[in-house]
Design a protein around this motif. Structure first.
Motif, PDB file in Angstrom:
ATOM      1  N   ILE A  36       0.857  -1.187   0.000  1.00 31.13           N
ATOM      2  CA  ILE A  36       0.000   0.000   0.000  1.00 31.13           C
ATOM      3  C   ILE A  36       0.891   1.235   0.000  1.00 31.13           C
ATOM      4  O   ILE A  36       1.840   1.319   0.778  1.00 31.13           O
ATOM      5  N   GLU A  37       0.576   2.160  -0.903  1.00 34.29           N
ATOM      6  CA  GLU A  37       1.261   3.453  -0.938  1.00 34.29           C
ATOM      7  C   GLU A  37       0.208   4.542  -0.811  1.00 34.29           C
ATOM      8  O   GLU A  37      -0.822   4.499  -1.483  1.00 34.29           O
ATOM      9  N   THR A  38       0.486   5.510   0.056  1.00 36.20           N
ATOM     10  CA  THR A  38      -0.465   6.589   0.283  1.00 36.20           C
ATOM     11  C   THR A  38      -0.085   7.814  -0.544  1.00 36.20           C
ATOM     12  O   THR A  38       1.043   7.928  -1.021  1.00 36.20           O
ATOM     13  N   ALA A  39      -1.018   8.722  -0.669  1.00 32.08           N
ATOM     14  CA  ALA A  39      -0.770   9.953  -1.423  1.00 32.08           C
ATOM     15  C   ALA A  39       0.330  10.802  -0.779  1.00 32.08           C
ATOM     16  O   ALA A  39       1.030  11.533  -1.468  1.00 32.08           O
ATOM     17  N   ASP A  40       0.512  10.671   0.530  1.00 29.63           N
ATOM     18  CA  ASP A  40       1.552  11.459   1.208  1.00 29.63           C
ATOM     19  C   ASP A  40       2.901  10.747   1.272  1.00 29.63           C
ATOM     20  O   ASP A  40       3.827  11.222   1.928  1.00 29.63           O
ATOM     21  N   GLY A  41       3.021   9.593   0.594  1.00 29.64           N
ATOM     22  CA  GLY A  41       4.311   8.920   0.490  1.00 29.64           C
ATOM     23  C   GLY A  41       4.574   7.785   1.453  1.00 29.64           C
ATOM     24  O   GLY A  41       5.613   7.146   1.383  1.00 29.64           O
ATOM     25  N   SER A  42       3.662   7.514   2.358  1.00 32.24           N
ATOM     26  CA  SER A  42       3.839   6.373   3.258  1.00 32.24           C
ATOM     27  C   SER A  42       3.704   5.072   2.478  1.00 32.24           C
ATOM     28  O   SER A  42       2.909   4.991   1.536  1.00 32.24           O
ATOM     29  N   LYS A  43       4.473   4.078   2.893  1.00 31.13           N
ATOM     30  CA  LYS A  43       4.429   2.785   2.224  1.00 31.13           C
ATOM     31  C   LYS A  43       4.340   1.683   3.274  1.00 31.13           C
ATOM     32  O   LYS A  43       5.028   1.736   4.286  1.00 31.13           O
ATOM     33  N   GLY A  44       3.472   0.703   3.001  1.00 32.75           N
ATOM     34  CA  GLY A  44       3.324  -0.370   3.968  1.00 32.75           C
ATOM     35  C   GLY A  44       2.744  -1.626   3.371  1.00 32.75           C
ATOM     36  O   GLY A  44       2.596  -1.753   2.151  1.00 32.75           O
ATOM     37  N   LEU A  45       2.399  -2.549   4.251  1.00 34.31           N
ATOM     38  CA  LEU A  45       1.890  -3.853   3.861  1.00 34.31           C
ATOM     39  C   LEU A  45       0.540  -4.120   4.502  1.00 34.31           C
ATOM     40  O   LEU A  45       0.247  -3.626   5.594  1.00 34.31           O
ATOM     41  N   MET A  46      -0.238  -4.933   3.820  1.00 31.42           N
ATOM     42  CA  MET A  46      -1.474  -5.458   4.369  1.00 31.42           C
ATOM     43  C   MET A  46      -1.504  -6.944   4.018  1.00 31.42           C
ATOM     44  O   MET A  46      -1.400  -7.310   2.852  1.00 31.42           O
ATOM     45  N   ILE A  47      -1.603  -7.784   5.024  1.00 36.27           N
ATOM     46  CA  ILE A  47      -1.655  -9.232   4.819  1.00 36.27           C
ATOM     47  C   ILE A  47      -3.078  -9.674   5.112  1.00 36.27           C
ATOM     48  O   ILE A  47      -3.620  -9.394   6.180  1.00 36.27           O
ATOM     49  N   THR A  48      -3.682 -10.340   4.123  1.00 39.47           N
ATOM     50  CA  THR A  48      -5.095 -10.688   4.218  1.00 39.47           C
ATOM     51  C   THR A  48      -5.336 -12.162   3.912  1.00 39.47           C
ATOM     52  O   THR A  48      -4.460 -12.857   3.408  1.00 39.47           O
ATOM     53  N   ASN A  49      -6.547 -12.601   4.184  1.00 41.36           N
ATOM     54  CA  ASN A  49      -6.959 -13.964   3.875  1.00 41.36           C
ATOM     55  C   ASN A  49      -7.503 -14.103   2.461  1.00 41.36           C
ATOM     56  O   ASN A  49      -7.787 -15.213   2.024  1.00 41.36           O
ATOM     57  N   ALA A  50      -7.701 -12.999   1.768  1.00 46.76           N
ATOM     58  CA  ALA A  50      -8.315 -13.037   0.439  1.00 46.76           C
ATOM     59  C   ALA A  50      -7.685 -11.998  -0.471  1.00 46.76           C
ATOM     60  O   ALA A  50      -7.124 -11.008  -0.002  1.00 46.76           O
ATOM     61  N   ILE A  51      -7.820 -12.223  -1.750  1.00 45.64           N
ATOM     62  CA  ILE A  51      -7.374 -11.253  -2.746  1.00 45.64           C
ATOM     63  C   ILE A  51      -8.499 -10.251  -2.936  1.00 45.64           C
ATOM     64  O   ILE A  51      -9.663 -10.617  -3.042  1.00 45.64           O
ATOM     65  N   TYR A  52      -8.151  -8.990  -2.971  1.00 44.31           N
ATOM     66  CA  TYR A  52      -9.139  -7.974  -3.314  1.00 44.31           C
ATOM     67  C   TYR A  52      -9.221  -7.902  -4.831  1.00 44.31           C
ATOM     68  O   TYR A  52      -8.257  -7.559  -5.496  1.00 44.31           O
ATOM     69  N   SER A  53     -10.351  -8.245  -5.348  1.00 45.94           N
ATOM     70  CA  SER A  53     -10.518  -8.281  -6.804  1.00 45.94           C
ATOM     71  C   SER A  53     -10.998  -6.939  -7.332  1.00 45.94           C
ATOM     72  O   SER A  53     -11.327  -6.037  -6.565  1.00 45.94           O
ATOM     73  N   VAL A  54     -11.051  -6.846  -8.659  1.00 50.85           N
ATOM     74  CA  VAL A  54     -11.503  -5.610  -9.308  1.00 50.85           C
ATOM     75  C   VAL A  54     -12.909  -5.258  -8.866  1.00 50.85           C
ATOM     76  O   VAL A  54     -13.268  -4.092  -8.752  1.00 50.85           O
ATOM     77  N   ASN A  55     -13.724  -6.256  -8.552  1.00 46.82           N
ATOM     78  CA  ASN A  55     -15.110  -6.007  -8.137  1.00 46.82           C
ATOM     79  C   ASN A  55     -15.241  -5.615  -6.674  1.00 46.82           C
ATOM     80  O   ASN A  55     -16.307  -5.328  -6.222  1.00 46.82           O
ATOM     81  N   SER A  56     -14.126  -5.625  -5.955  1.00 47.59           N
ATOM     82  CA  SER A  56     -14.186  -5.260  -4.538  1.00 47.59           C
ATOM     83  C   SER A  56     -14.071  -3.750  -4.390  1.00 47.59           C
ATOM     84  O   SER A  56     -13.806  -3.050  -5.350  1.00 47.59           O
ATOM     85  N   PRO A  57     -14.230  -3.260  -3.178  1.00 47.39           N
ATOM     86  CA  PRO A  57     -14.110  -1.818  -2.961  1.00 47.39           C
ATOM     87  C   PRO A  57     -12.692  -1.287  -3.173  1.00 47.39           C
ATOM     88  O   PRO A  57     -12.486  -0.089  -3.218  1.00 47.39           O
ATOM     89  N   LEU A  58     -11.715  -2.138  -3.281  1.00 49.19           N
ATOM     90  CA  LEU A  58     -10.338  -1.683  -3.439  1.00 49.19           C
ATOM     91  C   LEU A  58      -9.982  -1.537  -4.899  1.00 49.19           C
ATOM     92  O   LEU A  58     -10.428  -2.283  -5.754  1.00 49.19           O
ATOM     93  N   SER A  59      -9.118  -0.585  -5.178  1.00 53.87           N
ATOM     94  CA  SER A  59      -8.627  -0.412  -6.544  1.00 53.87           C
ATOM     95  C   SER A  59      -7.364  -1.254  -6.693  1.00 53.87           C
ATOM     96  O   SER A  59      -6.261  -0.758  -6.623  1.00 53.87           O
ATOM     97  N   ASN A  60      -7.528  -2.544  -6.842  1.00 59.35           N
ATOM     98  CA  ASN A  60      -6.414  -3.488  -6.846  1.00 59.35           C
ATOM     99  C   ASN A  60      -5.610  -3.419  -8.142  1.00 59.35           C
ATOM    100  O   ASN A  60      -6.150  -3.298  -9.214  1.00 59.35           O
ATOM    101  N   GLN A  61      -4.314  -3.468  -7.982  1.00 56.03           N
ATOM    102  CA  GLN A  61      -3.402  -3.560  -9.113  1.00 56.03           C
ATOM    103  C   GLN A  61      -2.498  -4.753  -8.855  1.00 56.03           C
ATOM    104  O   GLN A  61      -2.200  -5.063  -7.720  1.00 56.03           O
ATOM    105  N   PHE A  62      -2.086  -5.435  -9.907  1.00 58.85           N
ATOM    106  CA  PHE A  62      -1.115  -6.508  -9.759  1.00 58.85           C
ATOM    107  C   PHE A  62       0.241  -5.955 -10.101  1.00 58.85           C
ATOM    108  O   PHE A  62       0.435  -5.416 -11.187  1.00 58.85           O
TER     109      PHE A  62
END
Length: 102
Positions: A75-101
């Motif tokens: 995850i990268e924020t507009a203010d330049g922060s960078k981090g990780l999110m570890i989840t049980n599922a992939i966020y797909s294009v149909n999810s609320p997230l704007s996922n990029q591979f």
């Protein structure tokens, strides 16, 4: 050496190595999503809208502790922060997230 291998298996070496690698590339913050479709940085408690983030699926690993696959997102924020999110599922294009591979 044998003790090291056994210890590594217990600690989910694949996931751990990947997280350490990503930390080395600057992804040092930890993120989680919230029920109201926002994201929070664990370290700063700052909240973000999905539109303020770039979220990329970067890897998959098997977590031996939970006996399940975990997906690592950067995850990268507009203010330049960078981090990780570890989840049980992939966020797909149909999810609320704007996922990029990435």
């Amino acid at each position: 050496m044998e003790t090291q291998k056994k210890h590594c298996k217990t600690l989910n070496c694949t996931l751990t190595k990947r997280v350490i690698e990503l930390h080395g590339r600057g992804y040092t913050e930890d993120f989680r999503d919230t029920p109201d479709k926002r994201f929070i940085c664990i370290q700063s408690s700052e909240q973000f809208k999905t539109s303020e983030l770039i979220i990329c699926l970067v890897d998959l690993g098997f977590d031996k502790l939970s006996n399940s696959f975990k997906y690592i997102h950067t995850i990268e924020t507009a203010d330049g922060s960078k981090g990780l999110m570890i989840t049980n599922a992939i966020y797909s294009v149909n999810s609320p997230l704007s996922n990029q591979f990435c």
